[in-house]
Design an enzyme around this catalytic site. Structure first.
Site, PDB file in Angstrom:
ATOM      1  N   LYS A 167      -7.806   1.417  -3.131  1.00 35.16           N
ATOM      2  CA  LYS A 167      -7.460   1.016  -1.764  1.00 35.16           C
ATOM      3  C   LYS A 167      -7.608   2.193  -0.797  1.00 35.16           C
ATOM      4  CE  LYS A 167      -5.065  -1.111   1.576  1.00 35.16           C
ATOM      5  NZ  LYS A 167      -5.412  -2.319   2.268  1.00 35.16           N
ATOM      6  N   LYS A 189      -1.725   5.064   8.553  1.00 31.33           N
ATOM      7  CA  LYS A 189      -0.931   5.137   7.312  1.00 31.33           C
ATOM      8  C   LYS A 189      -1.859   5.329   6.105  1.00 31.33           C
ATOM      9  CE  LYS A 189       1.591   2.290   4.058  1.00 31.33           C
ATOM     10  NZ  LYS A 189       2.168   1.018   3.654  1.00 31.33           N
ATOM     11  N   THR A 198       0.874  -1.173   0.000  1.00 30.54           N
ATOM     12  CA  THR A 198       0.000   0.000   0.000  1.00 30.54           C
ATOM     13  C   THR A 198       0.911   1.223   0.000  1.00 30.54           C
ATOM     14  OG1 THR A 198      -1.640  -1.184   1.300  1.00 30.54           O
ATOM     15  CG2 THR A 198      -1.842   1.218   1.215  1.00 30.54           C
TER      16      THR A 198
HETATM   17  P1  NAD Z   1       5.961  -5.669   7.377  1.00 34.11           P
HETATM   18  O1  NAD Z   1       6.660  -4.505   7.978  1.00 34.11           O
HETATM   19  O2  NAD Z   1       5.650  -6.860   8.226  1.00 34.11           O
HETATM   20  O3  NAD Z   1       6.798  -6.192   6.101  1.00 34.11           O
HETATM   21  C1  NAD Z   1       7.531  -5.386   5.245  1.00 34.11           C
HETATM   22  C2  NAD Z   1       8.837  -6.128   4.950  1.00 34.11           C
HETATM   23  O4  NAD Z   1       9.593  -5.389   3.999  1.00 34.11           O
HETATM   24  C3  NAD Z   1       9.718  -6.302   6.194  1.00 34.11           C
HETATM   25  O5  NAD Z   1       9.983  -7.684   6.403  1.00 34.11           O
HETATM   26  C4  NAD Z   1      10.987  -5.524   5.842  1.00 34.11           C
HETATM   27  O6  NAD Z   1      12.180  -6.101   6.367  1.00 34.11           O
HETATM   28  C5  NAD Z   1      10.960  -5.581   4.330  1.00 34.11           C
HETATM   29  N1  NAD Z   1      11.768  -4.551   3.682  1.00 34.11           N
HETATM   30  C6  NAD Z   1      11.895  -3.236   4.034  1.00 34.11           C
HETATM   31  N2  NAD Z   1      12.742  -2.618   3.179  1.00 34.11           N
HETATM   32  C7  NAD Z   1      13.142  -3.550   2.285  1.00 34.11           C
HETATM   33  C8  NAD Z   1      13.999  -3.518   1.165  1.00 34.11           C
HETATM   34  N3  NAD Z   1      14.620  -2.398   0.779  1.00 34.11           N
HETATM   35  N4  NAD Z   1      14.194  -4.652   0.464  1.00 34.11           N
HETATM   36  C9  NAD Z   1      13.571  -5.810   0.841  1.00 34.11           C
HETATM   37  N5  NAD Z   1      12.739  -5.903   1.893  1.00 34.11           N
HETATM   38  C10 NAD Z   1      12.533  -4.790   2.602  1.00 34.11           C
HETATM   39  O7  NAD Z   1       4.638  -5.087   6.723  1.00 34.11           O
HETATM   40  P2  NAD Z   1       3.346  -5.910   6.248  1.00 34.11           P
HETATM   41  O8  NAD Z   1       2.338  -5.927   7.336  1.00 34.11           O
HETATM   42  O9  NAD Z   1       3.790  -7.178   5.609  1.00 34.11           O
HETATM   43  O10 NAD Z   1       2.787  -4.911   5.130  1.00 34.11           O
HETATM   44  C11 NAD Z   1       3.365  -4.836   3.834  1.00 34.11           C
HETATM   45  C12 NAD Z   1       2.513  -3.906   2.995  1.00 34.11           C
HETATM   46  O11 NAD Z   1       1.190  -4.407   2.924  1.00 34.11           O
HETATM   47  C13 NAD Z   1       2.410  -2.483   3.545  1.00 34.11           C
HETATM   48  O12 NAD Z   1       2.454  -1.585   2.464  1.00 34.11           O
HETATM   49  C14 NAD Z   1       1.065  -2.477   4.249  1.00 34.11           C
HETATM   50  O13 NAD Z   1       0.482  -1.187   4.299  1.00 34.11           O
HETATM   51  C15 NAD Z   1       0.272  -3.408   3.340  1.00 34.11           C
HETATM   52  N6  NAD Z   1      -0.866  -4.063   3.998  1.00 34.11           N
HETATM   53  C16 NAD Z   1      -0.724  -4.611   5.241  1.00 34.11           C
HETATM   54  C17 NAD Z   1      -1.827  -5.234   5.838  1.00 34.11           C
HETATM   55  C18 NAD Z   1      -1.705  -5.855   7.212  1.00 34.11           C
HETATM   56  O14 NAD Z   1      -2.754  -6.181   7.792  1.00 34.11           O
HETATM   57  N7  NAD Z   1      -0.504  -6.060   7.744  1.00 34.11           N
HETATM   58  C19 NAD Z   1      -3.063  -5.285   5.164  1.00 34.11           C
HETATM   59  C20 NAD Z   1      -3.156  -4.744   3.874  1.00 34.11           C
HETATM   60  C21 NAD Z   1      -2.039  -4.138   3.305  1.00 34.11           C
END
Ligand code: NAD
Length: 291
Positions: free
Chosen positions: A162, A237, A87
């Protein structure tokens, strides 16, 4: 298919694992920890992307997406598709897609709803922006990771859908929580309010499916001491993204703006950080009209 998967966090890891379990060859990369079986591990994002027919990213925000995109786009095979499921802001989504298309790649923005449990169960909803052809290429993978995939329009349309959806969600959750807190003070039983509103014009997903009142309606994070679920920080966010987008296109979104301010206070100054976004109900419960 050969798939590169970058960003193996709460959402990305179960999505990538579902693709691998369905028989695809998935090479994963995350800066926090190396990928483990059933994923193959790469030493960098570019390495994960190099041989892939499709690269999926699931990253925290638009700045990180831009940085990762500039590493992987030059490494990707011509004709491969770059699909970002994070997102992020609409402008980052559009810029990255433009870069990918200019390098002879396909490009989709395809953010998801359904949360961590939907990612694990393979029941996410994808909302995608990009060409018909790139959507068709991704479709079988969306079907593995999710239950629904909606093609919303050109690049950026997935992110636009979204942030509009989550602006509605943030506003209706606050309205639902303040209505329960008002009902308490009026001496109206919460179950009775639910019985009326969930079958009347006050119904919404926040009321009917994700009721913020413990012990009322179907099981929800309210029944688990407001452990997320969908964290208030993530709602903040998404509301920030909606207001950033509204600012750019000069759209009047007063309710979205107020919801953003309330969640900012809740997360930053009150006890909302790390709690589910429906924990707005105990917040309102403790407050008076002037506090
Ligand atoms: P998260 O923080 O658990 O995962 C993000 C991952 O990206 C981490 O493991 C981090 O180490 C990795 N990362 C950061 N920089 C990086 C890089 N340069 N190269 C490679 N990896 C890198 O977050 P999440 O909950 O998995 O969410 C991911 C996305 O999905 C976000 O944009 C969030 O808004 C969206 N989202 C989350 C949810 C939810 O319920 N968690 C629901 C819908 C959408």
């Amino acid at each position: 298919m050969k798939i590169g998967f970058i960003g193996l966090g709460n959402m990305g890891l179960p999505m990538a694992v579902n693709l691998a379990k369905a028989g695809h060859e998935v090479v994963g990369f995350d800066t926090a920890a190396p990928a483990t079986p059933p994923l193959a591990a790469a030493a960098s994002a570019a390495e994960a992307a190099r041989e892939a027919d499709i690269v999926i990213t699931m990253l925290p925000n638009g700045d990180i997406l831009r940085a990762v995109a500039s590493d992987i786009i030059p490494a990707m095979k011509k004709g491969a598709v770059f699909c970002d499921c994070s997102t992020v802001d609409v402008a980052s989504a559009r810029d990255v897609a433009e870069q990918a298309l200019a390098s002879g790649l396909g490009a989709l923005d395809a953010p998801v709803s359904g949360g961590v449990s939907g990612a694990a169960a393979g029941t996410l909803t994808f909302m995608a922006g990009g060409s018909d052809a790139d959507f068709a290429t991704m479709r079988p993978l969306f079907d593995i990771m999710g239950g629904r995939a909606i093609h919303c329009g050109d690049s950026g349309a997935g992110q636009a859908a979204k942030l509009c959806n989550n602006m509605i969600l943030g506003v209706t959750m606050i309205a639902t929580c303040e209505a329960f807190a008002l009902a308490d003070k009026l001496g109206l039983d919460r179950q009775k309010l639910f019985d009326v509103a969930s079958t009347s014009s006050g119904s919404s997903w926040s009321m009917n499916t994700y009721c913020p009142a413990p012990g009322v309606g179907p099981q929800s994070p309210a029944d688990n001491d407001y452990r997320p679920g969908f964290a208030a920080d993530l709602m903040l966010k998404d509301l920030n993204l909606s207001q950033q987008a509204a600012e750019r296109v000069d759209a009047d979104t007063p309710m979205g703006e107020l919801a953003m301010q309330l969640y900012a206070r809740f997360v930053g100054e009150e006890d909302g950080k790390g709690r589910d976004f429906s924990a707005m109900l105990p917040r309102f419960e403790q407050r008076s009209r002037k506090s």
